[in-house]
Design an enzyme around this catalytic site. Structure first.
Site, PDB file in Angstrom:
ATOM      1  N   PHE A 197      -5.085  -3.394   2.896  1.00  0.00           N
ATOM      2  CA  PHE A 197      -4.026  -2.470   2.498  1.00  0.00           C
ATOM      3  C   PHE A 197      -4.663  -1.148   2.105  1.00  0.00           C
ATOM      4  O   PHE A 197      -5.450  -1.081   1.166  1.00  0.00           O
ATOM      5  CB  PHE A 197      -3.199  -3.007   1.318  1.00  0.00           C
ATOM      6  CG  PHE A 197      -2.089  -2.058   0.955  1.00  0.00           C
ATOM      7  CD1 PHE A 197      -0.901  -2.061   1.664  1.00  0.00           C
ATOM      8  CD2 PHE A 197      -2.251  -1.116  -0.054  1.00  0.00           C
ATOM      9  CE1 PHE A 197       0.107  -1.149   1.371  1.00  0.00           C
ATOM     10  CE2 PHE A 197      -1.245  -0.198  -0.352  1.00  0.00           C
ATOM     11  CZ  PHE A 197      -0.062  -0.227   0.359  1.00  0.00           C
TER      12      PHE A 197
ATOM     13  N   ASP B 159     -12.664   1.612  -0.014  1.00  0.00           N
ATOM     14  CA  ASP B 159     -11.394   1.965  -0.652  1.00  0.00           C
ATOM     15  C   ASP B 159     -11.333   1.257  -1.997  1.00  0.00           C
ATOM     16  O   ASP B 159     -11.106   0.055  -2.074  1.00  0.00           O
ATOM     17  CB  ASP B 159     -10.228   1.556   0.255  1.00  0.00           C
ATOM     18  CG  ASP B 159      -8.871   1.925  -0.351  1.00  0.00           C
ATOM     19  OD1 ASP B 159      -8.837   2.345  -1.530  1.00  0.00           O
ATOM     20  OD2 ASP B 159      -7.852   1.781   0.360  1.00  0.00           O
TER      21      ASP B 159
ATOM     22  N   LYS C 147      -4.835   5.549  -8.118  1.00  0.00           N
ATOM     23  CA  LYS C 147      -4.198   4.703  -9.143  1.00  0.00           C
ATOM     24  C   LYS C 147      -4.666   5.046 -10.574  1.00  0.00           C
ATOM     25  O   LYS C 147      -4.175   6.007 -11.134  1.00  0.00           O
ATOM     26  CB  LYS C 147      -4.381   3.239  -8.785  1.00  0.00           C
ATOM     27  CG  LYS C 147      -3.566   2.901  -7.518  1.00  0.00           C
ATOM     28  CD  LYS C 147      -3.250   1.439  -7.349  1.00  0.00           C
ATOM     29  CE  LYS C 147      -2.189   1.259  -6.282  1.00  0.00           C
ATOM     30  NZ  LYS C 147      -2.679   0.820  -4.985  1.00  0.00           N
TER      31      LYS C 147
HETATM   32  C1  LIG Z   1      -2.351   1.346  -3.665  1.00  0.00           C
HETATM   33  C2  LIG Z   1      -3.439   1.434  -2.679  1.00  0.00           C
HETATM   34  C3  LIG Z   1      -3.492   2.467  -1.735  1.00  0.00           C
HETATM   35  C4  LIG Z   1      -2.384   3.499  -1.585  1.00  0.00           C
HETATM   36  O1  LIG Z   1      -2.167   4.233  -2.734  1.00  0.00           O
HETATM   37  P1  LIG Z   1      -0.791   5.083  -2.898  1.00  0.00           P
HETATM   38  O2  LIG Z   1      -1.024   5.890  -4.125  1.00  0.00           O
HETATM   39  O3  LIG Z   1       0.303   4.074  -3.050  1.00  0.00           O
HETATM   40  O4  LIG Z   1      -0.644   5.893  -1.671  1.00  0.00           O
HETATM   41  C5  LIG Z   1      -4.571   2.522  -0.877  1.00  0.00           C
HETATM   42  N1  LIG Z   1      -5.543   1.599  -0.932  1.00  0.00           N
HETATM   43  C6  LIG Z   1      -5.539   0.591  -1.821  1.00  0.00           C
HETATM   44  C7  LIG Z   1      -6.658  -0.380  -1.830  1.00  0.00           C
HETATM   45  C8  LIG Z   1      -4.466   0.446  -2.697  1.00  0.00           C
HETATM   46  O5  LIG Z   1      -4.414  -0.571  -3.547  1.00  0.00           O
END
Ligand SMILES: *Cc1c(COP(=O)(O)O)cnc(C)c1O
Length: 411
Positions: free
Chosen positions: A144, A229, A258
């Site tokens: 994700f 990520d 986040k």
């Molecule tokens: C939440 C998340 C995203 C996307 O972040 P948004 O602020 O919702 O666009 C990307 N990568 C990971 C691993 C995430 O948990």
């Protein structure tokens, strides 16, 4: 992978003005304080989702709220057409915290991932000499990385992807946790391997310990970029500043988001190598709001909270409580499996209990604990790193009681 199509959400049937792209639990919150939130009826809940780690420091952490208030009274937005006094200090603070050289500020997580993809591609063309338009990036199954059209193009999750084509080309999906599979997908067009160090949305999947070191070696040998990520895994969640610290690996580019916004506003960034981010020269990439003064003030206060390392240590320490209790639930036959790292758990409810992850979260909410399912029978626990030990124990005891009650009912 979730292949039952959910019924049309009630908001459509009842003429809600809100688009139905979420199906939240039946809880309407009005206030948050630390780990606790209160709903419209005055009921209190323990927040064990913490905004998918956006609330790593809890709701309205006093230092973060104070920093935001101060900045609201000073300067809030300049755009990047002008600089401001907090931009360079913010970049210096985050790079110092993460042991990196350079930062590019954005707002949401998806934008940080898009930025990393663009930087990796441009670096591949400018530096590696990959023929224009042919760059490929190796990504992991079940990942994700966000919701933009390019990012859903890297996803092999039907629910996230279906209906949104045509897809951006240039991604090769290989199994998560298998560095050899990644190696087999690399060829002369490959510019980067992009993965989560721990797959959060997939159910807190922790790869084998040799995975990230294996990817690091692969990328070094082939002269390509390792992009991690850490939008959900980073900034304390795993008991270390970054999840990659657990593997002793440093990525060439790391995405943050986040928790970087302290639960107050969206703040994201790509941090990494100077020679890689350096390919994004003026005019090639940008964001009106990225690195705005309010975001930098909050982000600087977030870095201040993490610099002493005490919150990371606390996450590791409470993480042992979480792991121990979760293992007990596995032994008791209430969970089929428990995966934990730091203060983060993916828990698979024992299938014979006949509860989906969603139903488990509904029962937990009724018992005063808020969290979120991921897939199938899996729920995730990711409370604020500031949670009191007693509150963590209450949450885990509540989960045990909910599952025991269910087992008694199904016998
Ligand atoms: C939440 C998340 C995203 C996307 O972040 P948004 O602020 O919702 O666009 C990307 N990568 C990971 C691993 C995430 O948990």
């Amino acid at each position: 992978m979730l292949d039952q199509t959910p019924p049309a959400p009630p908001s459509v049937a009842h003429g809600s003005a809100l688009a139905p792209n979420y199906r939240p639990l039946d809880v309407v919150l009005v206030e948050g304080d630390g780990t606790w939130v209160t709903d419209v009826a005055g009921r209190r809940y323990l927040d064990c989702l913490a905004g998918y780690s956006a609330l790593n420091f809890g709701h309205r952490h006093p230092a973060l709220v104070a920093a935001a208030h101060r900045q609201l009274d000073t300067l809030t937005l300049t755009s990047r057409a002008f600089s401001h006094d907090l931009l360079e200090p913010f970049a210096r603070a985050v790079t110092a915290l993460t042991g990196t050289e350079m930062l590019l500020p954005m707002n949401t997580g998806a934008e940080a991932v898009e930025t990393a993809v663009k930087a990796a591609r441009k670096w591949g063309y400018d530096v590696l000499g990959v023929p224009d338009g042919e760059a490929t990036i190796v990504v992991a199954s079940g990942a994700f990385h966000g919701r933009t059209t390019t990012i859903v193009s890297m996803s092999d999750e039907r629910e996230m992807r279906a209906g949104f084509g045509p897809y951006t080309p240039g991604f090769r999906v290989v199994p998560f946790g298998d560095a050899e599979a990644a190696a087999a997908a690399v060829d002369s067009t490959t510019v980067a391997v992009l993965v989560e160090p721990v797959q959060g949305e997939a159910g807190v999947l922790v790869p084998p310990p040799d995975y990230l070191p294996g990817l690091r070696r692969l990328c070094d040998e082939r002269g390509i970029l390792l992009v991690l990520d850490e939008i959900q895994s980073g900034l304390g969640r795993t008991g270390t500043t970054l999840a990659q610290d657990l593997a002793g690996v440093r990525a060439d580019l790391t995405t943050l988001g986040k928790a970087l916004g302290g639960g107050i506003m969206p703040v994201s960034a790509v941090v990494g190598r100077r020679d890689v981010l350096g390919v994004l020269t003026p005019g090639t990439h940008g964001s009106t709001f990225g690195g705005n003064p309010l975001a930098c003030a909050v982000g600087l206060a977030v870095v201040d909270l993490l610099t002493p390392g005490t919150l990371q240590a606390r996450a590791a320490e409470l993480g042992t409580v979480l792991a121990e209790r979760a293992e007990n639930l596995v032994r008791e036959g209430l969970l089929a499996a428990a995966r934990t790292v730091g203060l983060w758990a993916g828990l698979d409810v024992e299938p014979s209990l006949g509860l989906s992850g969603r139903q488990t979260c509904e029962l937990l909410a009724a018992a005063g604990v808020l969290t979120k399912d991921t897939h199938g029978t899996t729920i995730r626990l990711a409370p604020p790193l500031t949670i009191e030990r007693a509150d963590l124990e209450t949450a885990l005891e509540t989960l045990a009681e909910v599952l025991r009650r269910r087992r008694a009912e199904t016998r």
